[in-house]
Design a protein around this motif. Structure first.
Motif, PDB file in Angstrom:
ATOM      1  N   MET A 126       4.421  61.555   7.945  1.00  0.00           N
ATOM      2  CA  MET A 126       3.090  60.996   7.659  1.00  0.00           C
ATOM      3  C   MET A 126       3.227  59.571   7.128  1.00  0.00           C
ATOM      4  SD  MET A 126       0.207  62.374   4.969  1.00  0.00           S
ATOM      5  CE  MET A 126      -1.275  61.438   4.679  1.00  0.00           C
ATOM      6  N   ALA A 127       2.443  58.652   7.673  1.00  0.00           N
ATOM      7  CA  ALA A 127       2.465  57.256   7.220  1.00  0.00           C
ATOM      8  C   ALA A 127       1.407  57.065   6.145  1.00  0.00           C
ATOM      9  CB  ALA A 127       2.194  56.318   8.399  1.00  0.00           C
ATOM     10  N   TRP A 128       1.849  56.542   5.003  1.00  0.00           N
ATOM     11  CA  TRP A 128       0.917  56.322   3.904  1.00  0.00           C
ATOM     12  C   TRP A 128       0.401  54.889   3.951  1.00  0.00           C
ATOM     13  CZ3 TRP A 128      -0.703  60.116   0.653  1.00  0.00           C
ATOM     14  CH2 TRP A 128       0.012  61.324   0.700  1.00  0.00           C
ATOM     15  N   GLY A 129      -0.861  54.706   3.639  1.00  0.00           N
ATOM     16  CA  GLY A 129      -1.443  53.369   3.604  1.00  0.00           C
ATOM     17  C   GLY A 129      -2.631  53.349   2.663  1.00  0.00           C
ATOM     18  N   PHE A 130      -3.178  52.185   2.470  1.00  0.00           N
ATOM     19  CA  PHE A 130      -4.356  52.042   1.624  1.00  0.00           C
ATOM     20  C   PHE A 130      -5.581  52.468   2.415  1.00  0.00           C
ATOM     21  CE2 PHE A 130      -1.317  48.760   0.376  1.00  0.00           C
ATOM     22  CZ  PHE A 130      -1.111  49.125  -0.939  1.00  0.00           C
ATOM     23  N   SER A 131      -6.575  52.994   1.702  1.00  0.00           N
ATOM     24  CA  SER A 131      -7.792  53.437   2.387  1.00  0.00           C
ATOM     25  C   SER A 131      -8.499  52.269   3.037  1.00  0.00           C
ATOM     26  CB  SER A 131      -8.730  54.128   1.394  1.00  0.00           C
ATOM     27  OG  SER A 131      -9.094  53.248   0.346  1.00  0.00           O
ATOM     28  N   GLY A 132      -8.522  51.120   2.357  1.00  0.00           N
ATOM     29  CA  GLY A 132      -8.964  49.858   2.936  1.00  0.00           C
ATOM     30  C   GLY A 132     -10.323  49.866   3.568  1.00  0.00           C
ATOM     31  N   GLY A 133     -10.361  49.252   4.784  1.00  0.00           N
ATOM     32  CA  GLY A 133     -11.599  48.847   5.403  1.00  0.00           C
ATOM     33  C   GLY A 133     -12.678  49.880   5.528  1.00  0.00           C
ATOM     34  N   ASN A 165     -14.802  44.450   9.619  1.00  0.00           N
ATOM     35  CA  ASN A 165     -14.570  43.173   8.948  1.00  0.00           C
ATOM     36  C   ASN A 165     -13.679  43.347   7.721  1.00  0.00           C
ATOM     37  OD1 ASN A 165     -16.099  41.778  10.762  1.00  0.00           O
ATOM     38  ND2 ASN A 165     -17.915  41.619   9.481  1.00  0.00           N
ATOM     39  N   SER A 166     -13.904  44.426   6.989  1.00  0.00           N
ATOM     40  CA  SER A 166     -13.092  44.684   5.801  1.00  0.00           C
ATOM     41  C   SER A 166     -11.632  44.895   6.179  1.00  0.00           C
ATOM     42  CB  SER A 166     -13.622  45.914   5.058  1.00  0.00           C
ATOM     43  OG  SER A 166     -14.890  45.664   4.512  1.00  0.00           O
ATOM     44  N   ARG A 167     -11.404  45.667   7.223  1.00  0.00           N
ATOM     45  CA  ARG A 167     -10.034  45.921   7.662  1.00  0.00           C
ATOM     46  C   ARG A 167      -9.354  44.622   8.088  1.00  0.00           C
ATOM     47  NH1 ARG A 167      -6.629  48.144   6.148  1.00  0.00           N
ATOM     48  NH2 ARG A 167      -7.680  50.179   6.224  1.00  0.00           N
ATOM     49  N   LEU A 168     -10.039  43.797   8.882  1.00  0.00           N
ATOM     50  CA  LEU A 168      -9.449  42.546   9.358  1.00  0.00           C
ATOM     51  C   LEU A 168      -9.177  41.597   8.195  1.00  0.00           C
ATOM     52  CD1 LEU A 168     -11.635  41.997  12.548  1.00  0.00           C
ATOM     53  CD2 LEU A 168      -9.258  42.753  12.477  1.00  0.00           C
ATOM     54  N   GLU A 169     -10.156  41.470   7.283  1.00  0.00           N
ATOM     55  CA  GLU A 169      -9.976  40.576   6.140  1.00  0.00           C
ATOM     56  C   GLU A 169      -8.831  41.045   5.262  1.00  0.00           C
ATOM     57  OE1 GLU A 169     -10.189  39.195   2.131  1.00  0.00           O
ATOM     58  OE2 GLU A 169     -10.680  41.246   2.743  1.00  0.00           O
ATOM     59  N   ASN A 170      -8.748  42.356   5.072  1.00  0.00           N
ATOM     60  CA  ASN A 170      -7.689  42.920   4.240  1.00  0.00           C
ATOM     61  C   ASN A 170      -6.313  42.634   4.840  1.00  0.00           C
ATOM     62  OD1 ASN A 170      -7.153  44.394   1.861  1.00  0.00           O
ATOM     63  ND2 ASN A 170      -6.732  46.227   3.035  1.00  0.00           N
ATOM     64  N   ASN A 171      -6.201  42.799   6.136  1.00  0.00           N
ATOM     65  CA  ASN A 171      -4.902  42.617   6.797  1.00  0.00           C
ATOM     66  C   ASN A 171      -4.489  41.153   6.864  1.00  0.00           C
ATOM     67  OD1 ASN A 171      -5.036  45.334   7.109  1.00  0.00           O
ATOM     68  ND2 ASN A 171      -4.934  45.360   9.325  1.00  0.00           N
ATOM     69  N   ILE A 172      -5.438  40.285   7.209  1.00  0.00           N
ATOM     70  CA  ILE A 172      -5.100  38.856   7.276  1.00  0.00           C
ATOM     71  C   ILE A 172      -4.741  38.350   5.882  1.00  0.00           C
ATOM     72  CG2 ILE A 172      -5.961  36.558   7.810  1.00  0.00           C
ATOM     73  CD1 ILE A 172      -5.354  38.319  10.245  1.00  0.00           C
ATOM     74  N   GLY A 173      -5.480  38.798   4.857  1.00  0.00           N
ATOM     75  CA  GLY A 173      -5.174  38.386   3.489  1.00  0.00           C
ATOM     76  C   GLY A 173      -3.801  38.859   3.039  1.00  0.00           C
ATOM     77  N   GLY A 174      -3.363  40.010   3.563  1.00  0.00           N
ATOM     78  CA  GLY A 174      -2.055  40.538   3.187  1.00  0.00           C
ATOM     79  C   GLY A 174      -1.020  40.399   4.277  1.00  0.00           C
ATOM     80  N   ILE A 175      -1.146  39.358   5.102  1.00  0.00           N
ATOM     81  CA  ILE A 175      -0.282  39.205   6.272  1.00  0.00           C
ATOM     82  C   ILE A 175       1.194  39.083   5.879  1.00  0.00           C
ATOM     83  CG2 ILE A 175      -0.482  36.688   6.367  1.00  0.00           C
ATOM     84  CD1 ILE A 175      -0.417  39.156   9.346  1.00  0.00           C
ATOM     85  N   GLU A 176       1.463  38.514   4.697  1.00  0.00           N
ATOM     86  CA  GLU A 176       2.864  38.376   4.276  1.00  0.00           C
ATOM     87  C   GLU A 176       3.496  39.750   4.061  1.00  0.00           C
ATOM     88  OE1 GLU A 176       5.472  36.500   0.603  1.00  0.00           O
ATOM     89  OE2 GLU A 176       3.497  35.674   1.048  1.00  0.00           O
ATOM     90  N   VAL A 177       2.741  40.659   3.445  1.00  0.00           N
ATOM     91  CA  VAL A 177       3.245  42.018   3.234  1.00  0.00           C
ATOM     92  C   VAL A 177       3.431  42.725   4.570  1.00  0.00           C
ATOM     93  CG1 VAL A 177       2.757  44.260   2.181  1.00  0.00           C
ATOM     94  CG2 VAL A 177       2.151  42.152   0.966  1.00  0.00           C
ATOM     95  N   VAL A 178       2.457  42.543   5.465  1.00  0.00           N
ATOM     96  CA  VAL A 178       2.546  43.167   6.793  1.00  0.00           C
ATOM     97  C   VAL A 178       3.833  42.743   7.487  1.00  0.00           C
ATOM     98  CG1 VAL A 178       1.482  43.334   9.074  1.00  0.00           C
ATOM     99  CG2 VAL A 178       0.041  43.352   7.030  1.00  0.00           C
ATOM    100  N   THR A 197       6.643  41.163   6.132  1.00  0.00           N
ATOM    101  CA  THR A 197       7.908  41.420   5.444  1.00  0.00           C
ATOM    102  C   THR A 197       8.306  42.886   5.512  1.00  0.00           C
ATOM    103  OG1 THR A 197       6.699  41.592   3.358  1.00  0.00           O
ATOM    104  CG2 THR A 197       7.706  39.457   3.882  1.00  0.00           C
ATOM    105  N   TYR A 198       7.323  43.779   5.621  1.00  0.00           N
ATOM    106  CA  TYR A 198       7.630  45.198   5.740  1.00  0.00           C
ATOM    107  C   TYR A 198       7.635  45.684   7.189  1.00  0.00           C
ATOM    108  CZ  TYR A 198       7.554  46.039   0.724  1.00  0.00           C
ATOM    109  OH  TYR A 198       7.852  46.034  -0.613  1.00  0.00           O
ATOM    110  N   GLY A 199       7.392  44.754   8.124  1.00  0.00           N
ATOM    111  CA  GLY A 199       7.423  45.116   9.536  1.00  0.00           C
ATOM    112  C   GLY A 199       6.389  46.161   9.904  1.00  0.00           C
ATOM    113  N   ARG A 200       5.180  46.024   9.362  1.00  0.00           N
ATOM    114  CA  ARG A 200       4.148  47.040   9.582  1.00  0.00           C
ATOM    115  C   ARG A 200       3.108  46.599  10.626  1.00  0.00           C
ATOM    116  NH1 ARG A 200       7.593  49.206   7.048  1.00  0.00           N
ATOM    117  NH2 ARG A 200       7.337  50.519   5.192  1.00  0.00           N
TER     118      ARG A 200
END
Length: 643
Positions: free
Chosen positions: A1-8, A234-247, A249-252
């Motif tokens: 199971m892949a864990w992630g934030f509930s987010g968008g 929009n929330s999902r896209l904003e969340n991901n673009i804002g955290g693009i460095e984490v995406v 660096t963790y290869g997600r």
């Protein structure tokens, strides 16, 4: 199971019920924001009405010309045209008909230009004011409003919903007026020519009304779901673009692609549900309006060839039949467009519900005439039995906090992660309001002080400083009219000029969104310079040197000594050396102030402060087992720094 934030998408629900209970949102927006532009609205509406009636005149001229000049010998007469201005000869009547038709079309073109100018001016200004006011309402909410809202969802209301309103007021409302005028005008002209045949063409109108009612009832809830899913996407896209460095660096990337796909599918499903309803409705409009036209042609053609059918009576000329058929064709366009107008109205209605719901539903603190404006602040701060709990939380974040900071005091706040240090000071700024207790500034209850006045006298440097996209100078002088010399002085006091001078364009270097081009320590020093330039009476430093190295911290501390010497200063610190020389130190644990005093007074007590000091100086072996176990428990619980 892949864990992630509930987010968008999960947070989309925060806005789904926003419009519940909103009464006539479109009318509210129109009356609240359209009043100033009633002249433009009126001019546009009148121009549209007159233009639509004039558009129907050429068919009437054609009918008259056919019956009096081409195939018949009837008298050449037109309604509202004096017989004295009509030429007596056949050639004169022909050219008169041609000239009058050209003049009508020219007048229609001018009126259409007037309508377009006036209507767009009305709609664009209305959109502008709605967007600005909606933003202002959002930014005035207290911080609890933003705690469970995603930026993308808020942006969906401020941008998508407001744009949808603009589209409706610019195009669809104008089209609705045009359709109404055309329907009334066509009915009037056809009834004038031959009321019996006109009624045949109108038989489709009640059928269209029933079909439109069914469509409106079906499409309304579906557009509400579409608006919600847009916000989630929009929330999902904003969340991901804002955290693009984490995406990265963790290869997600693949993981985030799947989550964006899931959010997009929710929007796709909601939108496709609305689309399938539309594509069932619009063809039915064509069938119904086409049926009316065919029936008119059938009855009128039979009448002209073989005499009045069934219960019809009287004569029918070729010119009259031609004009009525032309007018029947004019029914087809407005009736088809009517479906689009209803469709877009329901879409805009869903947007208006969210906008008006946002403006009406959420309360926020506003300055009023009875509140106090502070002219000068000495800086005496008192907390009396203050308790605060975040919305939806099970326990208090601040529990019965009481202390007094005299004017000019340097007060340090220390304690384990999650003890409530940041929350305690956010209450002073009224970013949140406590449920119990009183906070006083110079003897004034801060609830009685206007927000603008209160915050004008307090400078705040966050542990995660935010820099806006712009230059170093613009971020330091944020909202102030400061010259370069003042900005450089502030940067120097914050120990920032040593790196600013090495930037490509010095203080005019662009820092990027959120200051991404600077390191954490550099962002922190720019934020400190911003507070220094503000020159507040009270200074709040929330881990203001957490991202800098020890040498830089020493430089900043030396600079801050002059800044804090004559003003009340609160400093939250994990490095106890930062607050060692404070006039008093507040030691917090689980939202409570458990110890209070100077460094020299607290160390001999062998309490929490003494244990934290032992950690700082490396005397780990001297720590009690209870302290170590509790620290480990906190780490397992994953408590945040602030709250």
């Amino acid at each position: 199971m892949a864990w992630g934030f509930s987010g968008g998408n999960d947070d989309a629900g925060a806005f789904e019920d926003l419009g519940e209970g909103v009464d006539r949102p479109m009318w509210q927006i129109f009356t609240d924001y359209g009043r100033e532009y009633v002249p433009e609205f009126s001019v546009g509406a009148v121009a549209s009405i007159v233009a639509r009636f004039l558009e129907l005149v050429p068919a009437l001229i054609l009918a008259t010309a056919i019956d009096s000049l081409f195939v018949g010998d009837q008298q050449f007469t037109l309604p509202l045209v004096p017989q004295s201005v009509i030429p007596p000869t056949t050639e004169g009547k022909f050219w008169f008909a041609v000239g009058l038709t050209g003049a009508v079309y020219l007048a229609v073109a001018v009126l259409n230009w007037v309508n377009s100018w006036a209507w767009n001016r009305f709609a664009q200004h209305l959109q502008h004011e709605v967007r600005v006011d909606t933003y202002d309402v959002v930014q005035r909410q207290d911080m609890s409003f933003f705690d469970d809202k995603q930026t993308g969802e808020i942006m969906s209301v401020l941008n998508n919903d407001v744009n949808q309103l603009e589209s409706f007021f610019t195009n669809d409302l104008n089209t609705g007026i045009r359709i109404s005028v055309l329907v009334v005008g066509v009915a009037a002209f056809t009834l004038y020519l031959n009321w019996q045949l006109a009624i045949v063409g109108m038989v489709s109108i009640p059928i269209l009304a029933v079909a439109s009612y069914v469509f409106v009832q079906a499409i309304g809830p579906k557009y509400g779901r579409v608006r919600g899913s847009v916000g989630g996407l929009n929330s999902r896209l904003e969340n991901n673009i804002g955290g693009i460095e984490v995406v990265k660096t963790y290869g997600r990337e693949s993981f985030e692609r799947d989550r964006v796909e899931e959010a997009s599918e929710e929007y796709l499903d909601a939108n496709w549900d609305a689309i399938t309803t539309r594509i069932k409705f619009f063809p039915s409009l064509r069938v119904i309006t086409g049926f009316g036209y065919v029936l008119t042609f059938l009855v009128g053609g039979y009448w002209l060839l073989f005499g009045p059918p069934l219960f019809f009576s009287g004569g029918l000329t070729l010119g009259t039949l031609t004009a009525i058929l032309l007018y029947s064709r004019r029914y087809l366009w407005p009736m088809r467009q009517f479906g689009n107008v209803i469709n877009n109205y329901k879409y805009a209605f869903a947007a208006a519900e969210r906008i008006v719901g946002l403006m009406d539903y959420y309360d926020f603190a506003e300055d009023d005439d009875e509140e106090i404006d502070l002219d000068g602040v000495e800086g005496r701060v008192e907390y009396e039995d203050v308790s605060f709990r975040y919305l939806g939380a099970d326990e208090d974040s601040i529990d019965g906090a009481s202390f007094t900071a005299e004017a000019g005091d340097f007060v340090g706040l220390v304690g384990p992660t999650g003890a409530g240090k940041t929350t305690l000071l956010k209450l002073l700024l009224r970013l949140y309001d406590p449920q119990e207790g009183t906070i006083r500034l110079d003897g004034h209850d801060v609830d009685d002080v206007s927000l603008s006045s209160l915050r004008d006298h307090i400078g705040y440097v966050s542990q995660e400083p935010y820099l806006f996209h712009g230059t170093v100078a613009e971020n330091v002088a944020y909202g102030l009219d400061a010259d370069d010399e003042e900005i450089v002085d502030a940067l120097s006091m914050a120990g920032a000029m040593e790196f600013v001078t090495d930037l490509p364009e010095g203080i005019d270097t662009t820092v990027g969104e959120r200051g991404v081009k600077l390191s954490g320590g550099q962002r922190q020093r720019v934020a400190i310079a911003r507070a220094i330039l503000e020159d507040p009476d009270i200074l709040v430093l929330d881990e203001a040197t957490s991202h800098v190295d020890n040498e830089t911290e020493v430089l900043i501390q030396q600079s801050l000594e002059a800044l804090t010497a004559e003003r009340t200063t609160f400093a939250i610190a994990h490095r106890l050396s930062t607050v060692r020389d404070a006039d008093q130190i507040l030691v917090m644990d689980d939202g409570r102030i458990v110890e209070q005093g100077s460094h020299e007074e607290l160390l001999p007590q062998d309490g929490l402060y003494a244990n934290l000091w032992s950690v700082q100086v490396g005397e780990v072996d001297a720590l009690p087992e209870e302290f170590i176990e509790r620290t480990a428990e906190r780490e397992r619980a994953g408590l945040g720094d602030d709250d």
